[in-house]
Design an enzyme around this catalytic site. Structure first.
Site, PDB file in Angstrom:
ATOM      1  N   SER A 125      -3.502  -3.666   1.319  1.00  0.00           N
ATOM      2  CA  SER A 125      -3.088  -2.704   2.341  1.00  0.00           C
ATOM      3  C   SER A 125      -3.400  -1.245   2.047  1.00  0.00           C
ATOM      4  CB  SER A 125      -1.598  -2.821   2.601  1.00  0.00           C
ATOM      5  OG  SER A 125      -1.376  -3.804   3.562  1.00  0.00           O
ATOM      6  N   SER A 165      -2.350  -2.827   5.886  1.00  0.00           N
ATOM      7  CA  SER A 165      -1.283  -2.348   6.735  1.00  0.00           C
ATOM      8  C   SER A 165      -1.129  -0.821   6.748  1.00  0.00           C
ATOM      9  CB  SER A 165       0.050  -2.979   6.303  1.00  0.00           C
ATOM     10  OG  SER A 165       0.414  -2.560   5.006  1.00  0.00           O
ATOM     11  N   LYS A 205       3.565   6.778   4.049  1.00  0.00           N
ATOM     12  CA  LYS A 205       3.700   5.525   4.800  1.00  0.00           C
ATOM     13  C   LYS A 205       5.171   5.275   5.113  1.00  0.00           C
ATOM     14  CE  LYS A 205       2.224   0.625   4.511  1.00  0.00           C
ATOM     15  NZ  LYS A 205       1.571  -0.390   3.649  1.00  0.00           N
TER      16      LYS A 205
HETATM   17  N1  GLN Z   1      -3.161  -7.831   5.085  1.00  0.00           N
HETATM   18  C1  GLN Z   1      -2.307  -8.445   4.112  1.00  0.00           C
HETATM   19  C2  GLN Z   1      -1.116  -9.070   4.800  1.00  0.00           C
HETATM   20  O1  GLN Z   1      -1.114  -9.108   5.970  1.00  0.00           O
HETATM   21  C3  GLN Z   1      -1.905  -7.471   3.058  1.00  0.00           C
HETATM   22  C4  GLN Z   1      -0.810  -6.595   3.492  1.00  0.00           C
HETATM   23  C5  GLN Z   1      -0.375  -5.642   2.413  1.00  0.00           C
HETATM   24  O2  GLN Z   1      -1.060  -5.454   1.404  1.00  0.00           O
HETATM   25  N2  GLN Z   1       0.815  -5.103   2.603  1.00  0.00           N
HETATM   26  O3  GLN Z   1      -0.208  -9.516   4.183  1.00  0.00           O
END
Ligand code: GLN
Length: 490
Positions: free
Chosen positions: A173, A149, A74
């Protein structure tokens, strides 16, 4: 074939590391124009690393456990000398002068870097739609999001572009994109894996973990990246157990709690619910005891997270001031002729809408006069969520829920309404709040042929037990053997 099988083939000389790497580079060349999992493909380096491993093997050296295994990372994990953008204009040209602990451990274990994967900007989102460099697409249906994400990391594994990948999980994420893409995704206990070199989003929640096509492969990766790191003060020093051998431990008699609030959640797709309940029945057949558990504070998870995470983000992202590194607004381009204006313009140009929204929310929640009403209150609710878990784990060994309330949605489905997007995190956030290990395992498909995933949550440092039950379920259910015909991107 999983990592262990490839390792065997590599050791026996049935395939070379170079061939395995080239196979994956060819797959990337064939499908990534559709999937767009990768922001950067490190072809030269991958081939050089693979050749070095083949040469060492020919010279008779004993090689480390991941020697020749091609992985994707990532793009919020710093890789020395390789651009690390967080999918943001702010870091579009940032080349880290240092390596993150987790990636350093992977390279020391012989893994081969294929490239850096797409994400929502600074890991804020659930679909990769906030990436400044365009979204990734779901390999099961390119009209659907891969989740986020870490959508690129999940899609890369699902599309067969790498054997495994790393993501980060702050509110879901890793698990949510794993669920949308039909792969395994594992968020370890907070502190089990070093965050050094992970670009900070919400430091009390962030954790790095693997994506893979099997539970065993996630155990392989976790084995290498877990463990103490003196460069991360929050990294736990507890010894790292042998995760791989834990997989085969019997599961008969394990007590599995079904979190009532998760199965009754608003917006839960009935097909998702049915599939996860069928998986629960399968766990019962494996000899597990199912227990009905109530965690009433789970319903406050989203409200709590969307105060705490933006607050921490607003502090962490204050470092992008246009001075030290990252995007800087140019004076010529429109009058940024003093420091304050240059900083403001740099941030306005460098950050996308969602990141700016989070910074504004966080700055507001932390400001004098509001910090007690919002931030401190959220921390108190966080404690209550953790206590729900404490009480649950007095009765059961593991908790079960769906990972995401829905399967992969269409691009733009939540474009008008950020709050609807935030609902995607409903079932994953509580584990981050309490710092607990949690995994996504594919458990079925909906009537559109899209993958459904279940979530298993364990107590603090119960990684081995989570992997163990996940592995037994995966082996018994054989979900991917029943996948819809010709579903994955060709
Ligand atoms: N979807 C969540 C957010 O928008 C989690 C994102 C994540 O775990 N980095 O913050």
């Amino acid at each position: 074939m999983g990592i262990a099988e490839w390792r065997g083939k590599l050791e026996r000389g049935e395939v070379s590391a170079r061939e395995l790497t080239d196979q994956h580079l060819a797959r990337i060349a064939a499908v990534d124009s559709t999937v767009h999992a990768f922001l950067e493909i490190t072809t030269e380096r991958a081939r050089a690393d693979a050749d070095r491993i083949d040469a060492a093997r020919l010279a008779g050296e004993t090689l480390p456990p991941l020697a020749g295994i091609p992985l994707a990372i990532k793009d919020n994990l710093c890789t020395k000398g390789i651009r690390t953008t967080c999918s943001s204009r702010m870091l579009e040209t940032f080349v880290p002068p240092y390596e993150s602990t987790v990636t350093e451990r992977l390279w020391n274990a012989g893994a081969v870097l294929l490239g850096k994967t797409n994400l929502d900007e600074f890991a804020m989102g659930s679909s990769t739609e906030t990436s400044a460099f365009g979204p990734s697409r779901n390999p099961w249906n390119p009209e659907r999001v891969p989740g986020g994400s870490s959508g690129g990391s999940a899609a890369a594994v699902a599309a067969g572009e790498c054997l495994a990948s790393l993501g980060s999980d702050t509110g879901g994420s890793i698990r949510q994109p794993a669920s949308f893409c039909g792969v395994v995704g594992f968020k370890p206990t907070y502190g089990r894996v070093s965050r050094w070199g992970l670009v900070a989003f919400a430091s009390s929640l962030d954790q790095v973990g693997p994506f893979s096509s099997s539970v065993a492969d996630s155990a392989e990766i976790l084995q290498v990246i877990a463990g103490a790191d003196r460069r991360d003060a929050t990294c736990l020093t507890n010894p790292v157990p042998d995760y791989r051998s834990a997989l085969e431990q019997p599961v008969k008699g394990l007590r599995v709690g079904l979190i009532r609030e998760c199965f009754d959640a608003e917006g839960l797709d009935p097909q998702v619910k049915a599939s996860v309940l069928a998986a629960a029945a399968q766990l019962e057949q494996l000899g597990c005891e199912l227990v009905d558990i109530s965690c009433p504070r789970f319903n406050d998870g989203i409200a709590t997270y969307y105060v705490i995470a933006p607050s921490e983000a607003s502090a962490n992202l204050a470092r992008y001031d246009g001075v030290k590194y990252g995007h800087r607004a140019l004076a010529e381009a429109g009058g940024a002729d003093n420091l304050a204006m240059m900083t403001a313009r740099s941030r306005a140009e460098g950050f996308g809408d969602e990141v700016q929204r989070r910074i504004l929310i966080g700055t507001y929640a932390l400001s004098a006069g509001y910090v007690d009403a919002y931030y401190r209150k959220a921390q108190q609710v966080r404690t209550l969520i953790r206590r729900d878990f404490d009480r649950a784990f007095e009765q059961v060994d593991l908790l079960l829920s769906p990972t995401s309330p829905t399967t992969a949605f269409r691009f733009g489905a939540h474009a008008e309404d950020p709050l609807a997007m935030y609902l995607a995190d409903l079932l994953t956030i509580p584990a981050n709040m309490a710092g607990l290990p949690a995994i996504n395992v594919p458990c079925g498909f909906d009537d559109q042929g899209l993958p459904i995933g279940l979530q298993l949550i364990g107590g603090v440092l119960q990684e081995a037990r989570v992997l163990q039950l996940a592995h037994h379920y995966e082996q018994a259910a054989r979900v991917m053997a029943q996948r819809p015909a010709a579903a994955l991107v060709a």
